[in-house]
Design an enzyme around this catalytic site. Structure first.
Site, mmCIF file in Angstrom:
data_model
loop_
_atom_site.group_PDB
_atom_site.id
_atom_site.type_symbol
_atom_site.label_atom_id
_atom_site.label_comp_id
_atom_site.label_asym_id
_atom_site.label_seq_id
_atom_site.Cartn_x
_atom_site.Cartn_y
_atom_site.Cartn_z
ATOM 1 N N GLY A 149 0.830 -1.188 0.000
ATOM 2 C CA GLY A 149 0.000 0.000 0.000
ATOM 3 C C GLY A 149 0.867 1.241 0.000
ATOM 4 C CB CYS B 60 5.849 1.880 7.194
ATOM 5 S SG CYS B 60 5.164 3.381 6.470
ATOM 6 C CG LEU B 61 6.852 1.336 1.019
ATOM 7 C CD1 LEU B 61 6.093 1.741 -0.239
ATOM 8 C CD2 LEU B 61 8.004 0.401 0.694
ATOM 9 C CG HIS C 99 0.039 0.421 7.547
ATOM 10 N ND1 HIS C 99 1.010 0.063 8.448
ATOM 11 C CD2 HIS C 99 0.652 1.204 6.626
ATOM 12 C CE1 HIS C 99 2.164 0.608 8.086
ATOM 13 N NE2 HIS C 99 1.974 1.316 6.979
ATOM 14 C CD GLU C 100 -0.706 2.116 3.060
ATOM 15 O OE1 GLU C 100 -0.358 3.322 2.948
ATOM 16 O OE2 GLU C 100 0.126 1.204 3.204
ATOM 17 C CG HIS D 14 0.600 6.515 6.077
ATOM 18 N ND1 HIS D 14 1.766 6.928 6.683
ATOM 19 C CD2 HIS D 14 0.795 5.217 5.753
ATOM 20 C CE1 HIS D 14 2.629 5.930 6.718
ATOM 21 N NE2 HIS D 14 2.059 4.874 6.169
#
Length: 184
Positions: free
Chosen positions: A45, A98-99, A140-141, A144
């Site tokens: 994601g 996470c990226l 999770h997304e 953000h």
């Protein structure tokens, strides 16, 4: 175009993202760039704040997890102006990464199921329910968009233990195969 990933410590990751409308500048290109960036970085994601834009948009592709959850076959979605309206079910823990926090994974406890409202890439409105892995990735997304990082869900003790690692990441002490932006 592959966009640089915004790294932990950058202020855009802590802002509450704003809703957009279908006249958002270069929206089609930005949506394509989000997909391309997520796939290039091997993400499941990617939220717009992770590429420096404080808008309520994220993409995800959970189809790689269809072996464990067959309903995830072909599960690829774009969420615009998303709002989680309900979180239910038993809470369960799973390791998340996470990226924007490269090289760090931690166990995060999240509710099993959610209800969410959003617009897709064609500006069609949806009210849907998800559970299991899809619900976890969406949460999770979605975090953000609310200025929340997965490490915020850790216990106070664990946060103290992670502090130096997170400080290092914010200063560029990590390895990633993708371009990134640090806080200035």
């Amino acid at each position: 175009m592959i966009l640089p990933i915004t790294i932990y410590g950058h202020p855009v990751l802590r802002k509450i993202a704003k809703d957009i409308d279908k006249d958002y500048p270069d929206l089609e290109k930005f949506m394509a760039d989000m997909w391309q960036t997520m796939y290039f970085a091997d993400g499941v994601g990617l939220a717009a704040p992770q590429v420096g834009r404080s808008i309520r948009m994220f993409v995800l592709d959970c189809s790689n997890f269809a072996d464990e959850e067959p309903e995830l076959e072909g599960f690829k979605k774009m969420f615009i102006n998303a709002k989680i309206t309900e979180r239910t079910g038993e809470e369960w823990s799973m390791s998340e990464g996470c990226l924007s926090i490269p090289g760090l994974n931690e166990d995060v406890v999240r509710p099993e199921s959610i209800k969410i409202e959003y617009y897709d890439e064609n500006w069609e409105f949806h009210e849907e329910e998800y559970s299991g892995y899809a619900a976890r990735v969406i949460q999770h997304e979605y975090d953000h968009l609310e200025g929340i990082m997965f490490t915020d869900h850790c216990s106070p003790l664990r946060k103290r233990l992670l502090k130096s690692k997170l400080t290092g990441i914010s200063k560029g002490k990590f390895s990633a195969k993708y371009r990134f932006n640090l806080a200035k």
